[in-house]
Structures are given as C-alpha cells and as structure tokens.
Design a protein around this motif. Structure first.
Motif, PDB file in Angstrom:
ATOM      1  N   ALA A 198       0.832  -1.202   0.000  1.00  0.00           N
ATOM      2  CA  ALA A 198       0.000   0.000   0.000  1.00  0.00           C
ATOM      3  C   ALA A 198       0.870   1.257   0.000  1.00  0.00           C
ATOM      4  CB  ALA A 198      -0.933   0.009   1.209  1.00  0.00           C
ATOM      5  N   ALA A 199       1.868   1.308   0.873  1.00  0.00           N
ATOM      6  CA  ALA A 199       2.732   2.488   0.968  1.00  0.00           C
ATOM      7  C   ALA A 199       3.488   2.712  -0.334  1.00  0.00           C
ATOM      8  CB  ALA A 199       3.702   2.331   2.136  1.00  0.00           C
ATOM      9  N   ASP A 200       3.970   1.632  -0.942  1.00  0.00           N
ATOM     10  CA  ASP A 200       4.675   1.752  -2.211  1.00  0.00           C
ATOM     11  C   ASP A 200       3.759   2.322  -3.288  1.00  0.00           C
ATOM     12  OD1 ASP A 200       7.039   1.166  -3.924  1.00  0.00           O
ATOM     13  OD2 ASP A 200       5.658  -0.248  -4.874  1.00  0.00           O
ATOM     14  N   ALA A 201       2.559   1.790  -3.381  1.00  0.00           N
ATOM     15  CA  ALA A 201       1.591   2.281  -4.373  1.00  0.00           C
ATOM     16  C   ALA A 201       1.229   3.739  -4.098  1.00  0.00           C
ATOM     17  CB  ALA A 201       0.340   1.412  -4.360  1.00  0.00           C
ATOM     18  N   MET A 202       1.084   4.090  -2.834  1.00  0.00           N
ATOM     19  CA  MET A 202       0.728   5.463  -2.475  1.00  0.00           C
ATOM     20  C   MET A 202       1.802   6.443  -2.936  1.00  0.00           C
ATOM     21  SD  MET A 202      -0.753   4.682   1.334  1.00  0.00           S
ATOM     22  CE  MET A 202      -1.523   6.234   1.760  1.00  0.00           C
ATOM     23  N   CYS A 203       3.057   6.102  -2.663  1.00  0.00           N
ATOM     24  CA  CYS A 203       4.160   6.999  -3.015  1.00  0.00           C
ATOM     25  C   CYS A 203       4.385   7.073  -4.523  1.00  0.00           C
ATOM     26  CB  CYS A 203       5.439   6.563  -2.309  1.00  0.00           C
ATOM     27  SG  CYS A 203       5.374   6.823  -0.534  1.00  0.00           S
ATOM     28  N   LYS A 204       4.099   5.997  -5.233  1.00  0.00           N
ATOM     29  CA  LYS A 204       4.266   5.991  -6.687  1.00  0.00           C
ATOM     30  C   LYS A 204       3.119   6.682  -7.404  1.00  0.00           C
ATOM     31  CE  LYS A 204       7.145   1.853  -6.936  1.00  0.00           C
ATOM     32  NZ  LYS A 204       7.168   0.414  -7.265  1.00  0.00           N
ATOM     33  N   ALA A 205       1.933   6.687  -6.798  1.00  0.00           N
ATOM     34  CA  ALA A 205       0.749   7.231  -7.456  1.00  0.00           C
ATOM     35  C   ALA A 205       0.647   8.746  -7.351  1.00  0.00           C
ATOM     36  CB  ALA A 205      -0.513   6.603  -6.866  1.00  0.00           C
ATOM     37  N   ALA A 206       1.251   9.319  -6.339  1.00  0.00           N
ATOM     38  CA  ALA A 206       1.067  10.752  -6.113  1.00  0.00           C
ATOM     39  C   ALA A 206       2.262  11.318  -5.356  1.00  0.00           C
ATOM     40  CB  ALA A 206      -0.219  10.987  -5.313  1.00  0.00           C
ATOM     41  N   ASP A 207       2.333  12.632  -5.348  1.00  0.00           N
ATOM     42  CA  ASP A 207       3.420  13.327  -4.667  1.00  0.00           C
ATOM     43  C   ASP A 207       3.102  13.434  -3.176  1.00  0.00           C
ATOM     44  OD1 ASP A 207       5.710  14.772  -4.127  1.00  0.00           O
ATOM     45  OD2 ASP A 207       4.875  16.680  -4.840  1.00  0.00           O
ATOM     46  N   VAL A 208       3.315  12.323  -2.472  1.00  0.00           N
ATOM     47  CA  VAL A 208       3.098  12.284  -1.026  1.00  0.00           C
ATOM     48  C   VAL A 208       4.373  11.787  -0.359  1.00  0.00           C
ATOM     49  CG1 VAL A 208       0.590  11.931  -1.146  1.00  0.00           C
ATOM     50  CG2 VAL A 208       2.121   9.946  -1.103  1.00  0.00           C
ATOM     51  N   GLU A 209       4.456  12.046   0.923  1.00  0.00           N
ATOM     52  CA  GLU A 209       5.585  11.586   1.727  1.00  0.00           C
ATOM     53  C   GLU A 209       5.046  10.741   2.871  1.00  0.00           C
ATOM     54  OE1 GLU A 209       8.773  13.523   4.843  1.00  0.00           O
ATOM     55  OE2 GLU A 209       8.021  14.781   3.214  1.00  0.00           O
ATOM     56  N   VAL A 210       5.681   9.614   3.116  1.00  0.00           N
ATOM     57  CA  VAL A 210       5.279   8.780   4.245  1.00  0.00           C
ATOM     58  C   VAL A 210       5.710   9.472   5.527  1.00  0.00           C
ATOM     59  CG1 VAL A 210       5.581   6.570   5.418  1.00  0.00           C
ATOM     60  CG2 VAL A 210       5.427   6.633   2.921  1.00  0.00           C
ATOM     61  N   LEU A 211       4.741   9.732   6.394  1.00  0.00           N
ATOM     62  CA  LEU A 211       5.034  10.333   7.696  1.00  0.00           C
ATOM     63  C   LEU A 211       5.446   9.277   8.700  1.00  0.00           C
ATOM     64  CD1 LEU A 211       2.186  12.943   8.233  1.00  0.00           C
ATOM     65  CD2 LEU A 211       4.614  13.379   7.900  1.00  0.00           C
ATOM     66  N   GLY A 212       4.761   8.149   8.677  1.00  0.00           N
ATOM     67  CA  GLY A 212       5.059   7.112   9.643  1.00  0.00           C
ATOM     68  C   GLY A 212       4.079   5.968   9.533  1.00  0.00           C
ATOM     69  N   TYR A 213       4.182   5.068  10.516  1.00  0.00           N
ATOM     70  CA  TYR A 213       3.303   3.912  10.530  1.00  0.00           C
ATOM     71  C   TYR A 213       3.096   3.470  11.974  1.00  0.00           C
ATOM     72  CZ  TYR A 213       7.335   0.963  11.466  1.00  0.00           C
ATOM     73  OH  TYR A 213       8.438   0.397  12.042  1.00  0.00           O
ATOM     74  N   GLU A 214       2.086   2.658  12.175  1.00  0.00           N
ATOM     75  CA  GLU A 214       1.807   2.095  13.495  1.00  0.00           C
ATOM     76  C   GLU A 214       1.504   0.623  13.320  1.00  0.00           C
ATOM     77  OE1 GLU A 214       0.546   1.414  17.576  1.00  0.00           O
ATOM     78  OE2 GLU A 214       2.157   2.358  16.464  1.00  0.00           O
ATOM     79  N   ASN A 215       2.182  -0.202  14.079  1.00  0.00           N
ATOM     80  CA  ASN A 215       1.981  -1.646  14.074  1.00  0.00           C
ATOM     81  C   ASN A 215       1.445  -2.033  15.447  1.00  0.00           C
ATOM     82  OD1 ASN A 215       2.115  -4.392  13.834  1.00  0.00           O
ATOM     83  ND2 ASN A 215       4.307  -4.489  13.470  1.00  0.00           N
ATOM     84  N   VAL A 216       0.168  -2.379  15.503  1.00  0.00           N
ATOM     85  CA  VAL A 216      -0.408  -2.765  16.783  1.00  0.00           C
ATOM     86  C   VAL A 216      -0.236  -4.257  16.999  1.00  0.00           C
ATOM     87  CG1 VAL A 216      -2.034  -0.850  16.865  1.00  0.00           C
ATOM     88  CG2 VAL A 216      -2.721  -2.967  15.801  1.00  0.00           C
ATOM     89  N   ALA A 217      -0.373  -4.690  18.209  1.00  0.00           N
ATOM     90  CA  ALA A 217      -0.082  -6.077  18.588  1.00  0.00           C
ATOM     91  C   ALA A 217      -0.906  -7.100  17.819  1.00  0.00           C
ATOM     92  CB  ALA A 217      -0.285  -6.258  20.083  1.00  0.00           C
ATOM     93  N   SER A 218      -2.104  -6.752  17.428  1.00  0.00           N
ATOM     94  CA  SER A 218      -2.964  -7.729  16.760  1.00  0.00           C
ATOM     95  C   SER A 218      -2.616  -7.919  15.286  1.00  0.00           C
ATOM     96  CB  SER A 218      -4.425  -7.304  16.892  1.00  0.00           C
ATOM     97  OG  SER A 218      -4.619  -6.059  16.250  1.00  0.00           O
TER      98      SER A 218
END
Length: 106
Positions: A21-41
């Motif tokens: 998803a992040a790869d597609a997001m960055c390739k599709a538009a001029d956006v920058e990844v701010l961060g991510y959250e990985n919860v225990a589940s």
C-alpha cells in the motif's frame, strides 16, 4: 510539525500488505510517508502527507494495491487541512521517532 494540506492513512492486516500500500501510495502521487503504526494484533496503518488531491489519489492507489493482493483494507481516510493538534498523534508514529538514536530518514 508544520500544518499539512492533507494527511491520508490506510489500515490493513500484515506488514506485506501495508508495504504494498505504501509503495503504491508513493508511486501514485506526490506524497511523503510520515510514519506507521503496528499494533499487537497485526493491524498496521501507514500515514502520508501531501496536498489534498495527492492524498486522495495515494489512498485510492493504496487501497487498490491491497485489494489486488487479495487482502482487505480495514480503514482508510483523507483529512484535508488537519487541525494542528493532530500533530500530537501523527508525530508519535513519525519515522524519525521509530529509528535508532542518531539515524536519519533518507
């Protein structure tokens, strides 16, 4: 944290799907990844910033990329002109805060 024109986020289950998803997001538009959250589940969210149109295009591309892999996006959102107080939440998941001390995001 400066005020962004927009932020976009996608939540799915599993690292492989959120990376796609992040790869597609960055390739599709001029956006920058701010961060991510990985919860225990196993749910993982990725957050991007950019202008409103770019965030919308990025989130749509990310959702489609996850669907193309046969997985489900549990939630997605684009917030145009987010309130400055959202920086208190977003900064907690910023990539800079997740790296070992002294490392920089490249």
């Amino acid at each position: 944290m400066e005020r962004y024109e927009a932020i976009g986020a996608i939540e799915t289950f599993g690292l492989v799907f959120v990376l796609e998803a992040a790869d597609a997001m960055c390739k599709a538009a001029d956006v920058e990844v701010l961060g991510y959250e990985n919860v225990a589940s196993g749910y993982i969210s990725v957050i991007v910033k950019g202008d409103v149109a770019a965030c919308k295009a990025a989130v749509e591309a990310g959702v489609q990329a996850v669907a193309n892999m046969g997985a489900e996006v549990y939630s997605s959102v684009v917030i145009a002109s987010p309130h400055i107080d959202l920086s208190k939440i977003v900064s907690r998941y910023a990539l800079e805060n997740l790296l070992p001390s002294g490392e920089e995001v490249k």
